[in-house]
Design a protein around this motif. Structure first.
Motif, short mmCIF file in Angstrom:
data_model
loop_
_atom_site.label_atom_id
_atom_site.label_comp_id
_atom_site.label_asym_id
_atom_site.label_seq_id
_atom_site.Cartn_x
_atom_site.Cartn_y
_atom_site.Cartn_z
N GLN A 55 0.84 -1.21 0.00
CA GLN A 55 0.00 0.00 0.00
C GLN A 55 0.87 1.26 0.00
OE1 GLN A 55 -2.46 -0.73 3.47
NE2 GLN A 55 -4.18 -1.39 2.20
N LYS A 56 1.95 1.22 0.78
CA LYS A 56 2.86 2.38 0.80
C LYS A 56 3.42 2.65 -0.59
CE LYS A 56 6.15 2.83 3.75
NZ LYS A 56 6.06 4.29 3.97
N GLU A 57 3.83 1.55 -1.25
CA GLU A 57 4.37 1.70 -2.60
C GLU A 57 3.31 2.20 -3.57
OE1 GLU A 57 6.78 -0.95 -5.97
OE2 GLU A 57 5.92 -1.91 -4.19
N GLU A 58 2.10 1.63 -3.44
CA GLU A 58 0.99 2.03 -4.33
C GLU A 58 0.65 3.51 -4.12
OE1 GLU A 58 -3.78 1.05 -4.97
OE2 GLU A 58 -2.53 -0.27 -3.70
N PHE A 59 0.46 3.90 -2.85
CA PHE A 59 0.12 5.30 -2.55
C PHE A 59 1.28 6.23 -2.94
CE2 PHE A 59 -2.87 3.64 0.94
CZ PHE A 59 -3.92 3.60 0.06
N GLY A 60 2.51 5.75 -2.69
CA GLY A 60 3.67 6.57 -3.06
C GLY A 60 3.73 6.82 -4.55
N ASN A 61 3.47 5.75 -5.35
CA ASN A 61 3.49 5.91 -6.81
C ASN A 61 2.38 6.87 -7.26
OD1 ASN A 61 5.64 4.15 -7.12
ND2 ASN A 61 4.35 2.36 -7.42
N LYS A 62 1.19 6.70 -6.68
CA LYS A 62 0.07 7.57 -7.06
C LYS A 62 0.36 9.02 -6.67
CE LYS A 62 -3.70 4.18 -6.91
NZ LYS A 62 -4.95 3.77 -6.24
N ILE A 63 0.94 9.20 -5.49
CA ILE A 63 1.28 10.56 -5.04
C ILE A 63 2.32 11.17 -5.97
CG2 ILE A 63 2.50 11.83 -3.22
CD1 ILE A 63 1.03 10.05 -1.19
N GLY A 64 3.33 10.35 -6.35
CA GLY A 64 4.36 10.85 -7.27
C GLY A 64 3.77 11.27 -8.60
N LYS A 65 2.88 10.44 -9.15
CA LYS A 65 2.25 10.77 -10.44
C LYS A 65 1.38 12.02 -10.33
CE LYS A 65 2.23 6.05 -12.29
NZ LYS A 65 1.40 4.89 -12.69
N LEU A 66 0.63 12.12 -9.21
CA LEU A 66 -0.22 13.30 -9.02
C LEU A 66 0.62 14.57 -8.89
CD1 LEU A 66 -3.18 12.31 -6.66
CD2 LEU A 66 -3.32 13.33 -8.92
N LYS A 67 1.74 14.47 -8.16
CA LYS A 67 2.60 15.64 -8.00
C LYS A 67 3.18 16.07 -9.34
CE LYS A 67 5.40 15.80 -4.43
NZ LYS A 67 6.39 15.39 -3.43
N GLU A 68 3.57 15.09 -10.16
CA GLU A 68 4.06 15.42 -11.50
C GLU A 68 2.96 16.07 -12.34
OE1 GLU A 68 5.57 11.89 -13.26
OE2 GLU A 68 7.32 11.74 -11.93
N SER A 69 1.74 15.51 -12.25
CA SER A 69 0.61 16.06 -13.01
C SER A 69 0.30 17.48 -12.57
CB SER A 69 -0.62 15.16 -12.83
OG SER A 69 -1.73 15.72 -13.50
N ILE A 70 0.28 17.69 -11.23
CA ILE A 70 -0.01 19.03 -10.71
C ILE A 70 1.07 20.01 -11.12
CG2 ILE A 70 -0.16 20.38 -8.57
CD1 ILE A 70 -1.55 17.94 -7.30
N GLU A 71 2.32 19.57 -11.07
CA GLU A 71 3.41 20.45 -11.49
C GLU A 71 3.27 20.84 -12.97
OE1 GLU A 71 8.34 20.51 -11.65
OE2 GLU A 71 7.25 18.76 -10.87
N SER A 72 2.90 19.84 -13.79
CA SER A 72 2.67 20.12 -15.21
C SER A 72 1.50 21.08 -15.41
CB SER A 72 2.40 18.81 -15.96
OG SER A 72 2.08 19.06 -17.31
#
Length: 314
Positions: free
Chosen positions: A184-201
């Motif tokens: 779950q940590k890995e899953e949430f971490g990956n989702k958070i990373g993708k969301l942060k990249e999307s928000i930055e874009s």
């Protein structure tokens, strides 16, 4: 009629005004396109800002879930490590007991606890009930101690095995929970990373749209300033045209008045000339009538009127 309208009506007669009006049309089109572009950018900005807000909400939710998972990890992982160490220790203890019992026979001896217990009970009864020599009693006591030691070891091993199996079951369950937590940590971490990249874009897109809108607003304001200058020049040309037209009108009226004055003056002079000619003819006719009267000739009624009448009445 305004000066701008007058200028528009006179544009064909003034090349400068025609050029200005054509330029004005171009600038008006430029301003309209700029306004349309600003409206389109605002629409895109609203969509991007809405998406940023939605993804930030998702990010907050994921961070909350990750925090909860981390709390579970902080609670379960130390237990997992402790249980794993305990399991290793129990395994080592079992190995030590195996060594004591003898590895070749240790697994079979675990099934002989019941038989050893009975054997030990029989030896104790023999010692208590039978008449034994010192040597027989010593051997039975030694045998009793040997069986008791082996029985104790087997019971300890059996107990350790039960504990080990129970601990293994607990360990497997806790390991499953811990593995699930790390997944779950890995899953949430990956989702958070993708969301942060999307928000930055999205934020970069928003800033680019802000800059594009600033440029569009600057273009529209420049167009407005150009239109103001064009209107000023058109009004100046129209005002000048109007003054020239008024001056021409005044000149025309002055010329017409002068022509009427000259015509009146000429008419008056013509009348004076005709009056003078008439007076001269009247005087000549009167003089001829006077001579005729002096000579005793008979006068006509008209000749008598010339002599005795009033010339002013004529």
């Amino acid at each position: 009629m305004s000066t701008a309208t007058t200028a528009n009506n006179n544009s064909e007669a003034d090349p400068n005004m025609k050029t200005l009006l054509e330029f004005k049309k171009t600038v008006v089109d430029e301003q309209k396109q700029g306004d349309k572009k600003i409206e389109e950018i605002n629409t895109r900005l609203e969509a991007v800002k809405k998406q940023i807000d939605e993804e930030r909400m998702q990010l907050d939710e994921l961070r909350t879930k990750l925090k909860s998972v981390n709390e579970e990890k902080d609670a379960d992982y130390p237990k997992f490590v402790e249980l794993r160490n305990s399991l290793i220790e129990a395994k080592n203890q079992m190995k030590s007991l195996d060594d004591k019992v003898g590895q070749a026979k240790s697994r079979k001896d675990r099934n002989e606890i019941h038989g050893l217990t009975k054997a030990l009970e029989q030896i104790e009864r023999d010692i208590q009930t039978k008449k034994l020599s010192k040597e027989e009693e010593r051997k039975l006591v030694a045998r009793s101690k040997e069986i008791a030691t082996k029985l104790h070891t087997l019971k300890m091993m059996h107990k350790k095995e039960d504990q080990y199996r129970e601990m293994s079951t607990q360990y497997d369950e806790l390991k499953g929970r811990v593995n699930k937590i790390f997944r779950q940590k890995e899953e949430f971490g990956n989702k958070i990373g993708k969301l942060k990249e999307s928000i930055e874009s999205l934020v970069n897109t928003r800033e680019a749209l802000y800059e594009e809108r600033r440029q569009a607003i600057h273009t529209v304001r420049e167009a407005a300033a150009k239109l103001e200058m064009i209107e000023t020049q058109l009004n100046a040309i129209a005002f000048k045209k109007n003054r020239v037209a008024q001056s021409e009108t005044r000149q025309k009226k002055t010329k017409e008045m002068e022509e009427r004055r000259v015509a009146r003056q000429e008419a008056m002079q013509e009348r004076v000339r005709r009056d003078k000619e008439y007076q001269e003819r009247w005087n000549a006719l009167k003089e001829a009538a006077m001579k005729k009267m002096s000579s005793g000739e008979k006068l006509t009624f008209d000749e008598m009127k010339l002599i005795f009448g009033d010339s002013a009445q004529e």
